[in-house]
Design an enzyme around this catalytic site. Sequence first.
Site, PDB file in Angstrom:
ATOM      1  N   PRO A 113     -68.981 -69.050  34.880  1.00  0.00           N
ATOM      2  CA  PRO A 113     -67.942 -68.294  35.581  1.00  0.00           C
ATOM      3  C   PRO A 113     -66.820 -67.771  34.692  1.00  0.00           C
ATOM      4  O   PRO A 113     -65.999 -66.981  35.151  1.00  0.00           O
ATOM      5  CB  PRO A 113     -67.406 -69.288  36.614  1.00  0.00           C
ATOM      6  N   GLU A 137     -95.682 -58.616  33.532  1.00  0.00           N
ATOM      7  CA  GLU A 137     -96.482 -58.203  32.372  1.00  0.00           C
ATOM      8  C   GLU A 137     -95.832 -58.528  31.029  1.00  0.00           C
ATOM      9  O   GLU A 137     -96.516 -58.641  30.017  1.00  0.00           O
ATOM     10  CB  GLU A 137     -96.813 -56.719  32.443  1.00  0.00           C
ATOM     11  N   GLU A 139     -94.046 -61.368  30.559  1.00  0.00           N
ATOM     12  CA  GLU A 139     -93.804 -62.812  30.544  1.00  0.00           C
ATOM     13  C   GLU A 139     -95.051 -63.535  30.046  1.00  0.00           C
ATOM     14  O   GLU A 139     -96.144 -63.312  30.548  1.00  0.00           O
ATOM     15  CB  GLU A 139     -93.491 -63.345  31.957  1.00  0.00           C
TER      16      GLU A 139
END
Length: 182
Positions: A113, A137, A139
């Site tokens: 944050p 494709e 990964e």
Amino acid sequence: MTMEEKTMKTERVYEGKIINLRVDTVELPDKKYSKREIVEHSGAVGIIALTDSGNIVLVKQFRKPVEDSLLEIPAGKIEKDEEADACALRELEEETGYRTSNMQKLISFYTTPGFSNEVIHLYLALDLDKGIATPDEDEYIEVVELSIQDALEMIELGEIKDAKTIIGILTANQRFLKKANS
């Protein structure tokens, strides 16, 4: 004294497929001004998937920003107009091949944050049915199953380094597995 910062101006610097970057000029509580670099993200999900034998399903993949292959829970970005619950089911199947009709939301948290609005929603998936993984494709994923005890030891040894994975394993262990074993 109020702790809020009032946005005076926003400059859009970059808009991409995964993130956007903006720079806000803000008025501080003491009436001074500062700039905030903010990474905008649509949010993500992470899934703690437990097999019937009690193993946790993880994925191993190379992460270019840290130049390392990491063990992680299955996870992914929430697409435009997609609900987090649907995203969790989709990502679990795409990355691991597992499907379930028994998924429950555990917690949501901000990842960083200080500079990003990204929220990750963590889910617990039980009663898994094995199918065929269909990763994106670009990964390259190896599915790994570990006992919870082995995963906890790998966290302690610094072998599991991904924050959402550490939070997921510790949360699942605390809320469900310790109760089941007592």
